[in-house]
Design a protein around this motif. Structure first.
Motif, PDB file in Angstrom:
ATOM      1  N   TYR A 183      13.654  12.081  -1.804  1.00  0.00           N
ATOM      2  CA  TYR A 183      13.039  13.407  -1.737  1.00  0.00           C
ATOM      3  C   TYR A 183      11.727  13.444  -2.526  1.00  0.00           C
ATOM      4  CZ  TYR A 183      17.949  14.319  -0.618  1.00  0.00           C
ATOM      5  OH  TYR A 183      19.203  14.251  -0.083  1.00  0.00           O
ATOM      6  N   GLU A 184      10.828  14.270  -2.072  1.00  0.00           N
ATOM      7  CA  GLU A 184       9.658  14.772  -2.790  1.00  0.00           C
ATOM      8  C   GLU A 184       8.490  13.780  -2.938  1.00  0.00           C
ATOM      9  OE1 GLU A 184       9.232  17.881  -3.635  1.00  0.00           O
ATOM     10  OE2 GLU A 184      11.244  18.544  -3.103  1.00  0.00           O
ATOM     11  N   THR A 185       8.742  12.537  -3.417  1.00  0.00           N
ATOM     12  CA  THR A 185       7.639  11.671  -3.825  1.00  0.00           C
ATOM     13  C   THR A 185       7.378  10.583  -2.786  1.00  0.00           C
ATOM     14  OG1 THR A 185       9.178  10.324  -5.118  1.00  0.00           O
ATOM     15  CG2 THR A 185       7.985  12.061  -6.270  1.00  0.00           C
ATOM     16  N   LEU A 186       6.093  10.365  -2.498  1.00  0.00           N
ATOM     17  CA  LEU A 186       5.683   9.373  -1.513  1.00  0.00           C
ATOM     18  C   LEU A 186       4.237   8.997  -1.822  1.00  0.00           C
ATOM     19  CD1 LEU A 186       5.785   7.769   1.179  1.00  0.00           C
ATOM     20  CD2 LEU A 186       5.219   9.920   2.351  1.00  0.00           C
ATOM     21  N   SER A 187       3.993   7.694  -2.060  1.00  0.00           N
ATOM     22  CA  SER A 187       2.627   7.249  -2.349  1.00  0.00           C
ATOM     23  C   SER A 187       2.420   5.859  -1.758  1.00  0.00           C
ATOM     24  CB  SER A 187       2.366   7.231  -3.857  1.00  0.00           C
ATOM     25  OG  SER A 187       0.986   7.068  -4.121  1.00  0.00           O
ATOM     26  N   ALA A 188       1.159   5.445  -1.674  1.00  0.00           N
ATOM     27  CA  ALA A 188       0.833   4.156  -1.082  1.00  0.00           C
ATOM     28  C   ALA A 188      -0.486   3.658  -1.653  1.00  0.00           C
ATOM     29  CB  ALA A 188       0.740   4.275   0.444  1.00  0.00           C
ATOM     30  N   THR A 189      -0.711   2.353  -1.526  1.00  0.00           N
ATOM     31  CA  THR A 189      -1.984   1.754  -1.915  1.00  0.00           C
ATOM     32  C   THR A 189      -2.165   0.465  -1.150  1.00  0.00           C
ATOM     33  OG1 THR A 189      -3.391   1.203  -3.808  1.00  0.00           O
ATOM     34  CG2 THR A 189      -1.140   0.323  -3.845  1.00  0.00           C
ATOM     35  N   ARG A 190      -3.344  -0.088  -1.218  1.00  0.00           N
ATOM     36  CA  ARG A 190      -3.633  -1.327  -0.488  1.00  0.00           C
ATOM     37  C   ARG A 190      -3.170  -2.532  -1.301  1.00  0.00           C
ATOM     38  NH1 ARG A 190      -9.404  -2.505   2.296  1.00  0.00           N
ATOM     39  NH2 ARG A 190      -8.404  -1.336   3.985  1.00  0.00           N
ATOM     40  N   HIS A 191      -2.681  -3.525  -0.561  1.00  0.00           N
ATOM     41  CA  HIS A 191      -2.292  -4.813  -1.139  1.00  0.00           C
ATOM     42  C   HIS A 191      -3.529  -5.525  -1.687  1.00  0.00           C
ATOM     43  CE1 HIS A 191      -0.799  -8.959  -1.267  1.00  0.00           C
ATOM     44  NE2 HIS A 191       0.434  -8.506  -1.084  1.00  0.00           N
ATOM     45  N   ALA A 192      -3.330  -6.405  -2.657  1.00  0.00           N
ATOM     46  CA  ALA A 192      -4.450  -7.155  -3.238  1.00  0.00           C
ATOM     47  C   ALA A 192      -5.159  -8.024  -2.218  1.00  0.00           C
ATOM     48  CB  ALA A 192      -3.952  -8.021  -4.409  1.00  0.00           C
ATOM     49  N   ASN A 193      -4.489  -8.369  -1.099  1.00  0.00           N
ATOM     50  CA  ASN A 193      -5.144  -9.202  -0.088  1.00  0.00           C
ATOM     51  C   ASN A 193      -6.155  -8.435   0.748  1.00  0.00           C
ATOM     52  OD1 ASN A 193      -3.645  -7.735   1.832  1.00  0.00           O
ATOM     53  ND2 ASN A 193      -2.143  -9.363   2.138  1.00  0.00           N
TER      54      ASN A 193
END
Length: 758
Positions: free
Chosen positions: A176-186
């Motif tokens: 529930y509630e939390t969702l985040s993302a970022t780019r891989h180092a590649n």
């Protein structure tokens, strides 16, 4: 102060706003059909949106900043609440979630868009459930809500308005509630992070060209309950949620090193600066709130807590980094009536960050809203630093006339050391000039010194005259003026490393285009090379001379203790020579073969019987000239008569001889003994006389009658029996004879029968 030697000066300054942030986050839709556009570089309210949400929402633009899709992430089944949709760029419903699909608009982070690494026209939409998922009724089969769900959208479908390829694919429940993302180092793949409601730990997924893989459980390592959104630094090295700051490894996705920041535990309003160096938090207090900054990169961030502003009573909403490099958040205070305030933190990369309230006001009907779109903040990563760079220290006035210092900048205010406030400055005399550039994020300064053209350039090269092979010479060029170096070797620095012999030329070109040249001859001393002349072989007592030569040699030392470039040697063997020059010593060994006198071997010696022959073979080692006593020189000799045969072998070291004595020893045919005779005085066969063919000694011939009586005896060859005994003729018949003799020291005895005839 830095060095600059150009006729015209260029100054580079970056304004406080972000000049390089990607434009995928240019358009935001949130609240009650509200929006903000950053297309102009500053936030401007827009009212064309169709989205309604309390908190969660997301939007995405293409790389040029044109809107593609936006969503509230999902809804509820009640007809009085938004049921959740995905809208296209024309604000038409692309996909209706019907309150049964996707996540929920009441989630803190209800949704996020992520490009498909396998297709630039496709985007993943990940959605998250709210904790109050059953407040308007519980959909059938969703006893724990919808958790993490994803869709796959293609912008080329429906005439370029987009459509779904995959919809409402469940990944994990409950969450529930939390969702985040970022780019891989590649630089290609992506990490997705959520919180598992069963364990309270992080779950992460990886999105790559092959699709979605995971989840991988990552222990959160703290027991505090989760509150607030999950924020990932634009630098992709830190994560913050629930009052805890973590380290993040974007290569393997691991989260580590939790550090609790107690003042942030009750806050839902926080974000990282564009360069990831600071964490900004609006910390609630009894009477209002504090705007606080932490050093996100510090090993111990708690002591770095800095309060830079105080806020009055208000409900603080979510904070989001924006394309202009500022941090924005929503808040509601009754002082603003039926409006939600859009506030900003200015210059968040700078220690001089400031706060602006009520940048924009957004009206609401009955209930205020507190959510802003959820983005992968790495797209807003920028150093966002004000820079004043006058370049190198020195500016050479080649023409000795006026020079205009003309920086290229978008700074707000300029102040030269002369008092001028214009962006450019014209100078007519040498001296030191400084420029200070100011903006809302602070100020920077730099200095330059202007010289007039007086001297002509000179060039000189210093270094060792010679080096040994394998060593390196540093050749240092020097000049009286600043300029650019150019070596014949292609190097452009004042000092170069040289290992090969030859002529090195350095040219200095000053910043007025004048040149000066110098050259340097480098000698490389090679390792000693030896030319050696010596006999290939010597006899044991033979002497010879060995002579050596090596260019540049300082000493010759021989293994027998002699010195000099030549020695006299006696006999063969192994010899050593050491040669030294200015770079070292070379040792060498040489071999003179040892010669010997010949070894002579005669083969084939055996008795030489009458009428026979013996083949003699002479062999020599080592090879030598050969001569027999009869004058022949071939290795093989045929002997046909008894006697002594001598062979002589000769080489440069000695003469040797050997001989063999060939005698008819043990030959059956040394005597011819008749078996009958007729003593009748007719002159034919009148005597019994053995014919002697070989030289003998101790000769004795005896004849016996058939009764064993001795009838004749002779003790010298040539004496025969005339068939009488004591003058009396013996009768015809068979007689026996015995012949005894010594030959070459060996006793022989032969017997036989004799027929006497009349």
């Amino acid at each position: 102060m830095r060095t600059l030697v150009y006729a015209i000066l260029f100054l580079a300054l970056l304004p406080s706003s972000c000049l390089s942030a990607q434009q995928e986050g240019n358009i935001w839709y949130f609240g009650q059909e509200h929006g903000v556009s950053f297309a102009s570089g500053s936030p401007e309210a827009i009212t064309d949106g169709a989205l309604t949400t309390f908190e969660g929402c997301a939007s995405i633009c293409d790389v040029d900043g044109s809107l593609l899709f936006y969503t509230n992430g999902g809804g509820r089944i009640s007809t009085t609440s938004p049921q959740g949709s995905i809208w296209n760029r024309n604000h038409e419903v692309l996909y209706d979630m019907e309150g049964l699909k996707g996540g929920a608009f009441g989630a803190t982070q209800s949704s996020i868009f992520i490009p498909n690494p396998a297709n630039t026209d496709q985007y993943y939409l990940f959605t998250m459930e709210e904790r109050e998922y059953a407040s308007d009724g519980l959909p059938a089969g969703q006893t724990q809500g919808r958790g993490l769900t994803y869709f796959l959208l293609d912008r080329t479908l429906n005439g370029g308005l987009g459509g779904t390829i995959i919809d409402d694919e469940r990944l994990h429940v409950p969450s529930y509630e939390t969702l985040s993302a970022t780019r891989h180092a590649n630089g290609t793949d992506y990490w997705i992070y959520i919180v598992d409601d069963n364990t309270g730990d992080f779950f992460r997924y990886r999105v790559d060209a092959g699709g979605i893989t995971g989840p991988v459980l990552q222990p959160r390592a703290v027991s505090d309950s989760i509150t607030g959104p999950l924020k990932i630094s634009p630098a992709r090295n830190r994560m913050f949620i629930g009052g805890v700051l973590y380290n993040l490894n974007s290569s393997n996705g691991n989260v580590s090193n939790p550090r609790v920041l107690p003042g942030t535990l009750n806050s839902n309003t926080y974000s990282f600066s564009p360069d990831g160096s600071y964490l900004y938090v609006i910390e609630p207090t009894v009477s209002g709130a504090l705007a606080v900054r932490y050093d996100a990169l510090s090993a111990n961030p708690l002591p770095t807590r800095t309060i830079f502003a105080t806020l009055g009573p208000a409900i603080q909403g979510q904070m989001q980094l924006a394309p202009d490099g500022k941090l924005y958040w929503l808040s509601y205070s009754p002082a603003n009536g039926q409006n939600v305030s859009f506030n900003a933190i200015n210059c968040p990369n700078s220690p001089q960050a400031t706060l602006s309230e009520n940048v924009l006001l957004f009206p609401f009907e009955s209930v205020p809203f507190f959510g802003l779109p959820n983005f992968m903040d790495y797209i807003f990563n920028t150093e966002e630093t004000l820079i004043a760079d006058l370049g190198p220290d020195t500016l050479l006035n080649c023409n000795n006339g006026p020079i205009t210092l003309a920086p290229q900048t978008q700074g707000d205010e300029f102040l030269w050391s002369t008092g001028d406030t214009s962006p450019t400055l014209t100078v007519t005399s040498p001296g030191i000039y400084s420029l200070t550039v100011s903006s809302e994020c602070g100020f920077v300064a730099d200095t330059i010194e202007v010289f007039q053209n007086a001297d002509t350039p000179t060039a000189s090269i210093s270094g060792p005259a010679s080096i040994c092979r394998g060593d390196t010479a540093v050749l240092q060029a020097a000049t009286n003026l600043s300029g650019l170096w150019s070596w014949s070797s292609g190097d452009t620095l004042p000092a170069i490393s040289a290992v090969e012999p030859g002529l090195y030329v350095a040219t200095i070109t000053d910043f007025c285009g004048r040149t000066a040249v110098d050259s340097f001859e480098l000698i490389v001393i090679e390792d000693p090379a030896i030319e050696l002349a010596a006999p290939s072989a010597l006899c044991p007592d033979e002497t010879g001379t060995a002579t050596a030569f090596s260019a540049g040699a300082l000493q010759y030392a021989w293994s027998n203790g002699a010195v000099g470039d030549s020695i006299t040697l006696t006999g063969g063997g192994s010899y050593g020579l050491s040669i030294t020059n200015g770079c070292g010593q070379l040792d060498t060994l040489f071999q003179i073969d040892s010669l010997t006198g010949p070894l002579l071997l005669l083969e084939g010696a055996e008795p030489l019987c009458p009428g026979g022959e013996v083949k003699l073979l002479a062999t020599t080692s080592p090879e030598a000239s050969l001569r027999w006593s009869d004058g022949s020189t071939l290795p093989e000799l045929t002997a046909k008569s008894p006697g002594i045969y001598v062979a002589t072998a000769e080489n440069r070291c000695a003469v040797v001889a050997d001989s063999v004595d060939l005698q008819p020893i043990g030959c059956e045919n040394c005597f011819y003994i008749p078996n009958a005779f007729s003593p009748n005085d007719d002159g034919r066969n009148d005597l019994f006389l053995p014919v002697n063919l070989c030289p003998v000694e101790g000769y004795m011939l005896q004849v016996y009658d058939r009764w064993g009586g001795l009838v004749f005896e002779a003790q010298a060859p040539g004496l025969g029996w005339d068939g009488a005994r004591k003058g009396e003729r013996m009768p015809m018949g068979v007689y026996n004879w015995v012949l005894q003799y010594v030959q070459a020291g060996q006793q022989f005895r032969r017997t036989g029968d004799l027929q006497l005839l009349r």
